[in-house]
Design a protein around this motif. Structure first.
Motif, PDB file in Angstrom:
ATOM      1  N   ALA A 103       0.830  -1.206   0.000  1.00  0.00           N
ATOM      2  CA  ALA A 103       0.000   0.000   0.000  1.00  0.00           C
ATOM      3  C   ALA A 103       0.865   1.257   0.000  1.00  0.00           C
ATOM      4  CB  ALA A 103      -0.917   0.001   1.219  1.00  0.00           C
ATOM      5  N   ALA A 104       0.199   2.399  -0.190  1.00  0.00           N
ATOM      6  CA  ALA A 104       0.869   3.704  -0.161  1.00  0.00           C
ATOM      7  C   ALA A 104       2.052   3.742  -1.116  1.00  0.00           C
ATOM      8  CB  ALA A 104       1.298   4.056   1.265  1.00  0.00           C
ATOM      9  N   HIS A 105       1.800   3.284  -2.348  1.00  0.00           N
ATOM     10  CA  HIS A 105       2.827   3.308  -3.397  1.00  0.00           C
ATOM     11  C   HIS A 105       4.080   2.546  -2.979  1.00  0.00           C
ATOM     12  CE1 HIS A 105       0.314   6.227  -5.456  1.00  0.00           C
ATOM     13  NE2 HIS A 105       0.297   6.960  -4.371  1.00  0.00           N
ATOM     14  N   GLY A 106       3.857   1.417  -2.314  1.00  0.00           N
ATOM     15  CA  GLY A 106       4.967   0.574  -1.916  1.00  0.00           C
ATOM     16  C   GLY A 106       5.616   0.945  -0.608  1.00  0.00           C
ATOM     17  N   GLN A 107       5.127   2.001   0.043  1.00  0.00           N
ATOM     18  CA  GLN A 107       5.700   2.419   1.322  1.00  0.00           C
ATOM     19  C   GLN A 107       5.142   1.618   2.500  1.00  0.00           C
ATOM     20  OE1 GLN A 107       8.282   4.723   1.472  1.00  0.00           O
ATOM     21  NE2 GLN A 107       8.098   4.342  -0.729  1.00  0.00           N
ATOM     22  N   GLY A 108       3.993   0.969   2.290  1.00  0.00           N
ATOM     23  CA  GLY A 108       3.407   0.146   3.338  1.00  0.00           C
ATOM     24  C   GLY A 108       2.381   0.883   4.161  1.00  0.00           C
ATOM     25  N   GLY A 109       1.414   0.118   4.702  1.00  0.00           N
ATOM     26  CA  GLY A 109       0.352   0.672   5.520  1.00  0.00           C
ATOM     27  C   GLY A 109       0.421   0.168   6.949  1.00  0.00           C
ATOM     28  N   LYS A 110      -0.742   0.107   7.584  1.00  0.00           N
ATOM     29  CA  LYS A 110      -0.820  -0.251   9.003  1.00  0.00           C
ATOM     30  C   LYS A 110      -1.792  -1.413   9.193  1.00  0.00           C
ATOM     31  CE  LYS A 110       0.311   4.497  10.194  1.00  0.00           C
ATOM     32  NZ  LYS A 110      -0.164   5.804  10.730  1.00  0.00           N
ATOM     33  N   PHE A 111      -1.428  -2.315  10.094  1.00  0.00           N
ATOM     34  CA  PHE A 111      -2.217  -3.512  10.371  1.00  0.00           C
ATOM     35  C   PHE A 111      -2.363  -3.586  11.882  1.00  0.00           C
ATOM     36  CE2 PHE A 111      -2.600  -8.230   8.817  1.00  0.00           C
ATOM     37  CZ  PHE A 111      -3.884  -8.298   9.330  1.00  0.00           C
ATOM     38  N   ALA A 112      -3.576  -3.368  12.386  1.00  0.00           N
ATOM     39  CA  ALA A 112      -3.824  -3.317  13.823  1.00  0.00           C
ATOM     40  C   ALA A 112      -4.755  -4.446  14.250  1.00  0.00           C
ATOM     41  CB  ALA A 112      -4.429  -1.974  14.213  1.00  0.00           C
ATOM     42  N   PHE A 113      -4.487  -4.980  15.415  1.00  0.00           N
ATOM     43  CA  PHE A 113      -5.248  -6.080  15.987  1.00  0.00           C
ATOM     44  C   PHE A 113      -5.806  -5.630  17.338  1.00  0.00           C
ATOM     45  CE2 PHE A 113      -2.158  -7.608  13.107  1.00  0.00           C
ATOM     46  CZ  PHE A 113      -2.656  -8.759  12.524  1.00  0.00           C
ATOM     47  N   ILE A 114      -7.098  -5.831  17.533  1.00  0.00           N
ATOM     48  CA  ILE A 114      -7.712  -5.397  18.789  1.00  0.00           C
ATOM     49  C   ILE A 114      -7.388  -6.394  19.892  1.00  0.00           C
ATOM     50  CG2 ILE A 114      -9.820  -4.720  19.960  1.00  0.00           C
ATOM     51  CD1 ILE A 114      -8.878  -2.892  17.636  1.00  0.00           C
ATOM     52  N   SER A 115      -6.628  -5.939  20.860  1.00  0.00           N
ATOM     53  CA  SER A 115      -6.244  -6.753  22.011  1.00  0.00           C
ATOM     54  C   SER A 115      -7.062  -6.293  23.222  1.00  0.00           C
ATOM     55  CB  SER A 115      -4.735  -6.632  22.253  1.00  0.00           C
ATOM     56  OG  SER A 115      -4.318  -7.495  23.286  1.00  0.00           O
ATOM     57  N   SER A 116      -6.459  -6.232  24.374  1.00  0.00           N
ATOM     58  CA  SER A 116      -7.165  -5.836  25.597  1.00  0.00           C
ATOM     59  C   SER A 116      -6.155  -5.503  26.680  1.00  0.00           C
ATOM     60  CB  SER A 116      -8.064  -6.983  26.076  1.00  0.00           C
ATOM     61  OG  SER A 116      -8.568  -6.741  27.369  1.00  0.00           O
ATOM     62  N   ASP A 117      -6.533  -4.580  27.567  1.00  0.00           N
ATOM     63  CA  ASP A 117      -5.720  -4.339  28.766  1.00  0.00           C
ATOM     64  C   ASP A 117      -5.470  -5.651  29.510  1.00  0.00           C
ATOM     65  OD1 ASP A 117      -6.076  -1.708  28.059  1.00  0.00           O
ATOM     66  OD2 ASP A 117      -6.762  -1.045  30.038  1.00  0.00           O
ATOM     67  N   MET A 118      -6.451  -6.567  29.454  1.00  0.00           N
ATOM     68  CA  MET A 118      -6.338  -7.838  30.178  1.00  0.00           C
ATOM     69  C   MET A 118      -5.225  -8.724  29.628  1.00  0.00           C
ATOM     70  SD  MET A 118     -10.186  -9.142  31.024  1.00  0.00           S
ATOM     71  CE  MET A 118     -11.229  -8.282  32.214  1.00  0.00           C
ATOM     72  N   GLY A 119      -4.737  -8.414  28.433  1.00  0.00           N
ATOM     73  CA  GLY A 119      -3.650  -9.193  27.866  1.00  0.00           C
ATOM     74  C   GLY A 119      -2.274  -8.695  28.248  1.00  0.00           C
ATOM     75  N   HIS A 120      -2.202  -7.647  29.060  1.00  0.00           N
ATOM     76  CA  HIS A 120      -0.908  -7.081  29.450  1.00  0.00           C
ATOM     77  C   HIS A 120      -0.389  -7.811  30.681  1.00  0.00           C
ATOM     78  CE1 HIS A 120       1.705  -3.699  31.169  1.00  0.00           C
ATOM     79  NE2 HIS A 120       2.338  -4.222  30.146  1.00  0.00           N
ATOM     80  N   ILE A 121       0.670  -8.575  30.510  1.00  0.00           N
ATOM     81  CA  ILE A 121       1.195  -9.409  31.591  1.00  0.00           C
ATOM     82  C   ILE A 121       1.723  -8.559  32.742  1.00  0.00           C
ATOM     83  CG2 ILE A 121       2.998 -11.092  32.184  1.00  0.00           C
ATOM     84  CD1 ILE A 121       2.695 -12.215  29.345  1.00  0.00           C
ATOM     85  N   GLY A 122       2.260  -7.390  32.440  1.00  0.00           N
ATOM     86  CA  GLY A 122       2.886  -6.567  33.469  1.00  0.00           C
ATOM     87  C   GLY A 122       1.929  -5.887  34.426  1.00  0.00           C
ATOM     88  N   SER A 123       0.630  -5.961  34.169  1.00  0.00           N
ATOM     89  CA  SER A 123      -0.313  -5.268  35.062  1.00  0.00           C
ATOM     90  C   SER A 123      -1.523  -6.140  35.407  1.00  0.00           C
ATOM     91  CB  SER A 123      -0.792  -3.964  34.406  1.00  0.00           C
ATOM     92  OG  SER A 123      -1.415  -4.225  33.150  1.00  0.00           O
ATOM     93  N   VAL A 124      -1.282  -7.430  35.591  1.00  0.00           N
ATOM     94  CA  VAL A 124      -2.373  -8.346  35.918  1.00  0.00           C
ATOM     95  C   VAL A 124      -2.864  -8.082  37.338  1.00  0.00           C
ATOM     96  CG1 VAL A 124      -3.060 -10.746  36.184  1.00  0.00           C
ATOM     97  CG2 VAL A 124      -1.500 -10.108  34.357  1.00  0.00           C
ATOM     98  N   ALA A 125      -4.148  -7.760  37.461  1.00  0.00           N
ATOM     99  CA  ALA A 125      -4.714  -7.438  38.772  1.00  0.00           C
ATOM    100  C   ALA A 125      -5.435  -8.624  39.400  1.00  0.00           C
ATOM    101  CB  ALA A 125      -5.694  -6.270  38.639  1.00  0.00           C
ATOM    102  N   GLY A 126      -5.650  -9.686  38.654  1.00  0.00           N
ATOM    103  CA  GLY A 126      -6.355 -10.848  39.170  1.00  0.00           C
ATOM    104  C   GLY A 126      -6.528 -11.879  38.067  1.00  0.00           C
ATOM    105  N   SER A 127      -7.187 -12.974  38.394  1.00  0.00           N
ATOM    106  CA  SER A 127      -7.313 -14.064  37.425  1.00  0.00           C
ATOM    107  C   SER A 127      -8.642 -14.055  36.687  1.00  0.00           C
ATOM    108  CB  SER A 127      -7.145 -15.414  38.131  1.00  0.00           C
ATOM    109  OG  SER A 127      -8.273 -15.710  38.950  1.00  0.00           O
ATOM    110  N   TYR A 128      -9.501 -13.087  36.958  1.00  0.00           N
ATOM    111  CA  TYR A 128     -10.796 -13.011  36.276  1.00  0.00           C
ATOM    112  C   TYR A 128     -10.601 -13.028  34.756  1.00  0.00           C
ATOM    113  CZ  TYR A 128     -15.328 -11.056  34.853  1.00  0.00           C
ATOM    114  OH  TYR A 128     -16.549 -10.843  34.247  1.00  0.00           O
ATOM    115  N   CYS A 129     -11.370 -13.853  34.072  1.00  0.00           N
ATOM    116  CA  CYS A 129     -11.257 -14.012  32.612  1.00  0.00           C
ATOM    117  C   CYS A 129      -9.883 -14.535  32.211  1.00  0.00           C
ATOM    118  CB  CYS A 129     -11.536 -12.692  31.895  1.00  0.00           C
ATOM    119  SG  CYS A 129     -13.188 -12.026  32.134  1.00  0.00           S
ATOM    120  N   TRP A 130      -9.364 -15.505  32.965  1.00  0.00           N
ATOM    121  CA  TRP A 130      -7.966 -15.878  32.751  1.00  0.00           C
ATOM    122  C   TRP A 130      -7.710 -16.494  31.386  1.00  0.00           C
ATOM    123  CZ3 TRP A 130      -5.451 -20.748  35.200  1.00  0.00           C
ATOM    124  CH2 TRP A 130      -6.313 -21.840  35.178  1.00  0.00           C
ATOM    125  N   THR A 131      -8.645 -17.248  30.837  1.00  0.00           N
ATOM    126  CA  THR A 131      -8.434 -17.806  29.502  1.00  0.00           C
ATOM    127  C   THR A 131      -8.416 -16.691  28.453  1.00  0.00           C
ATOM    128  OG1 THR A 131      -9.592 -19.807  30.218  1.00  0.00           O
ATOM    129  CG2 THR A 131      -9.220 -19.549  27.866  1.00  0.00           C
TER     130      THR A 131
END
Length: 209
Positions: A103-131
């Motif tokens: 895309a963008a004349h060969g310069q490349g574009g952006k590819f974003a994936f919707i994650s979650s705060d719950m997926g951040h290992i460094g700030s786990v506040a509990g095990s709720y929704c652990w899977t």
């Protein structure tokens, strides 16, 4: 999607159900059927997108389960979350990322994936929704690894915040409209050296994963 359409962008969008595909088409998108949890369905994505150059690609599929670590997940629940939240993304990347790279004349574009705060290992506040937490942490790693094979693609994971959707519930703090607007602003401001990163709703990068 509504905001991109309102800006005059050409939008390609997918859904699983016929009614949802029709709704997307009625809004102005070029809509087609896709179930990212079904390998047979997603395997044809490259064929469906053949010849396209994609400036911004968004992977927004996701399911949740709400058990904590005092309850073992069933294989059915585990497989459903991992197929939708992780495997689907990993199968989409080799099919979609090359179209973003050109895309963008060969310069490349952006590819974003919707994650979650719950997926951040460094700030786990509990095990709720652990899977669910495990699946989103795995998604973050998949994207961080994959970006090395697509150097012209700015490939990131984004947390949408706690959003008032069927998944987030009515008591969530952020409206869908505000979440989308903030993520669009974050995407717009990304630089090539942000690729592989995991970003908060307000554009701040998470420390680690």
């Amino acid at each position: 999607m509504r905001q991109y359409l309102a800006d005059g962008a050409r939008v390609l969008a997918s859904a699983r159900q016929d009614a949802d595909i029709k709704r997307l088409a009625d809004m102005g998108a070029e809509a087609f059927a896709l179930d990212v949890a079904d390998p047979a369905s997603i395997s044809g994505l490259a064929w469906r997108l053949d010849g396209e150059q994609i400036d911004i690609a968004l992977y927004v599929a996701g399911v949740i389960s709400r058990e904590s670590a005092d309850t073992p997940p069933t294989q059915q629940v585990f497989d459903q979350l991992m197929h939708t939240n992780v495997l689907g993304a990993m199968q989409a990347i080799p099919q979609v990322a090359p179209l973003v790279q050109t895309a963008a004349h060969g310069q490349g574009g952006k590819f974003a994936f919707i994650s979650s705060d719950m997926g951040h290992i460094g700030s786990v506040a509990g095990s709720y929704c652990w899977t669910y937490r495990v699946s989103k942490a795995a998604l973050n790693m998949a994207v961080a690894a994959a970006r090395h094979d697509y150097p012209k693609v700015t490939m990131v994971t984004l947390s949408p915040g706690w959003v008032r959707t069927d998944m987030g519930g009515e008591s969530a703090s952020v409206s869908v409209q505000d979440s989308v607007a903030c993520m669009r602003q974050t995407l717009q401001g990304l630089r090539a050296d942000d690729s592989g990163g995991f970003f908060r709703l307000d554009g701040r990068r998470f420390d680690g994963f």
